[in-house]
Design an enzyme around this catalytic site. Structure first.
Site, PDB file in Angstrom:
ATOM      1  N   GLU A   1       0.814  -1.204   0.000  1.00  0.00           N
ATOM      2  CA  GLU A   1       0.000   0.000   0.000  1.00  0.00           C
ATOM      3  C   GLU A   1       0.860   1.272   0.000  1.00  0.00           C
ATOM      4  O   GLU A   1       0.575   2.215  -0.720  1.00  0.00           O
ATOM      5  CB  GLU A   1      -0.887  -0.026   1.257  1.00  0.00           C
ATOM      6  CG  GLU A   1      -1.853   1.116   1.376  1.00  0.00           C
ATOM      7  CD  GLU A   1      -3.162   0.832   0.671  1.00  0.00           C
ATOM      8  OE1 GLU A   1      -3.310  -0.286   0.146  1.00  0.00           O
ATOM      9  OE2 GLU A   1      -4.018   1.728   0.642  1.00  0.00           O
ATOM     10  N   ASP A   2       1.913   1.277   0.786  1.00  0.00           N
ATOM     11  CA  ASP A   2       2.600   2.541   1.071  1.00  0.00           C
ATOM     12  C   ASP A   2       4.034   2.650   0.549  1.00  0.00           C
ATOM     13  O   ASP A   2       4.690   3.653   0.789  1.00  0.00           O
ATOM     14  CB  ASP A   2       2.627   2.789   2.587  1.00  0.00           C
ATOM     15  CG  ASP A   2       1.217   2.965   3.147  1.00  0.00           C
ATOM     16  OD1 ASP A   2       0.360   3.470   2.402  1.00  0.00           O
ATOM     17  OD2 ASP A   2       0.982   2.578   4.302  1.00  0.00           O
TER      18      ASP A   2
END
Ligand code: MN
Length: 477
Positions: free
Chosen positions: A67-68
């Site tokens: 996700e990051d």
């Protein structure tokens, strides 16, 4: 805390994940100002506490890389294998849906259930992640705080409770409380504080008397303590029952931990021989555990000076399970098979555990079996209000309707599943959103007996059709 985790678990796959995540998140900061990596350590720490396996702990460390960070699926797969990738992807997917009213709540629950039925560890990582996010919630913008707090109280806390993780559930709720009802939270805290101080002296006295009484009866408890009720559950109780704080008896409950089940009952006997119980307040959750598996004896007595006081009595194992629920199962993985067997609780919705835990041969198989077998024979369907109903595989809208209320079952004429009309003998699947169509005064059909799967539905249909039969007979007379 961080140190112990590194010392005890930093080897093999976990060590590799640790280095990998540290590098991937390098330079990123949380809104609190600390390095992003701290969040991953906190998440993994929690999984270590729950005694989960290395694959799960590694996935906990890596849960935000897709996700990051720039890390790709392929990279994750190449370095950590399919299982870790599966867990990380699962957690990432769970994070996608946000709480925005009842509809997304239902959608969230659906995702949660589907994840749960594939691999329960996905949900445990998500819960560990959420716990740390809640602890650092005050760093977020105000608008976000409330949404996340609501999501926590409405979805994650109940989910933890359902998994028997009472402690986590209470902690999540208490963390959410000040963000949802700041004013009520402040008032309650003030009020409770005075009450606690007032009662503490008294409780110490009761503790001494209880210890002495038990000793005379040759019961040596492992622990006697008293703990304040969780604030949010106290708040909900006061609201629900329209009570004043002074009317809540179990504001503080005594907890007595003993060695055996026999000692639990013996302890209850000793307490009742000293202080008379309030009628209707003795609860034997050992003989009849709560649906989430909770076991304990509860009683409320007219205690010293006639003051109303609650006692909870349980064994160490029950205590561990009450605190950690499903995660407590892993704690016993080192014990022999018979102990594992005994420690399994009778969650209503995981009764099949009983059937297969005989087959557990080695601890390593435990998680694998859990993954495959855990939810194999159960499905989870959702009401339009977002309540989850667990049913045996093959269950139909009629079973679902009786699970909500006998009247809803009796008056069912049709059903909508995920918005589409289906026949009453339709086979439900996990994650289905089910709405029962009713007609007032309608009676169930005996034909339903051909396809219903639950005893509850069967009983109600039999009773209702018997009644109808009798009535007709009388008419013929
Ligand atoms: Mn996270």
């Amino acid at each position: 805390m961080i140190k112990s985790f590194i010392k005890e678990n930093l080897e093999g796959l976990v060590a590799k994940a640790y280095e990998f995540a540290k590098k991937a998140h390098n330079g990123q900061k949380r809104l609190t100002g600390e390095p992003y990596f701290n969040h991953l350590i906190a998440t993994a720490e929690q999984l270590v506490k729950w005694k989960l396996d290395d694959i799960c702990i590694a996935a906990g460390l890596l849960h935000d890389v897709l996700e990051d960070t720039k890390v790709s699926k392929e990279e994750l797969l190449k370095n950590f294998g399919e299982e870790v990738l599966f867990l990380v992807e699962g957690v990432t997917k769970l994070g996608k849906v946000k709480f925005r009213g009842i509809e997304t709540q239902v959608e969230n629950l659906r995702k949660m259930i589907l994840a749960l039925s594939q691999d329960i560890r996905v949900v445990l990582i998500k819960l560990a992640d959420r716990l740390h996010n809640m602890k650092t919630l005050s760093a977020l913008p105000i608008g976000k705080q409330k949404r996340i707090a609501l999501e926590t109280a409405e979805i994650y806390a109940p989910l933890a409770y359902r998994l028997g993780m009472q402690n986590l559930s209470g902690e999540l709720e208490d963390l959410a409380f000040p963000f949802i009802y700041p004013e009520d939270h402040r008032k309650l805290l003030e009020e409770v504080k005075d009450k606690f101080e007032e009662r503490e002296k008294y409780l110490r006295k009761v503790q001494l008397v209880t210890e002495e009484a038990l000793e005379k009866n040759n019961i040596k408890p492992k622990e006697i303590n008293f703990r304040a009720k969780r604030y949010f559950s106290l708040y909900k109780k006061i609201k629900r029952d329209e009570k004043e704080l002074s009317q809540v008896y179990d504001l503080i409950a005594f907890r007595i931990i003993v060695k055996t089940i026999e000692e639990c009952y013996a302890t209850l006997g000793v307490i009742h021989s000293f202080w008379p119980p309030l009628p209707g307040r003795i609860k034997d959750y050992i003989a009849m555990p709560k649906p989430n598996g909770y076991r304990s004896l509860h009683t409320t007595v007219f205690c010293l000076n006639g003051k109303i006081t609650e006692f909870q009595i349980r064994t160490e194992k029950m205590h561990e399970e009450a605190e950690n629920g499903i995660a407590a199962h892993w704690i016993y993985k080192s014990l022999d098979k018979k102990d594992v067997l005994n420690s399994m609780r009778e969650m209503e919705w995981i009764k099949q555990l009983k059937e297969w835990h005989n087959k557990i041969s080695a601890p390593a198989d435990f998680i694998k079996d859990l993954k495959v077998e855990f939810f194999k024979d159960r499905i989870f369907a959702i009401t339009p209000k977002g309540e989850v109903k667990d049913l045996p595989a093959g269950a139909t809208p009629v079973d679902f309707a009786y699970q909500i209320h006998s009247k809803i079952g009796d008056e069912a004429v049709g059903a909508k599943v995920n918005g589409k009309i289906v026949p009453l003998n339709y086979i439900l699947s996990s994650g289905d959103l089910v709405e029962i169509l009713k007609q007032k005064g309608k009676k169930p059909s005996p034909d339903w007996l051909e396809f219903v799967k639950t005893n509850m539905a069967r009983e109600h249909i039999r009773q209702a059709t018997k009644r109808k039969g009798l009535k007709n007979k009388n008419k013929n007379f």
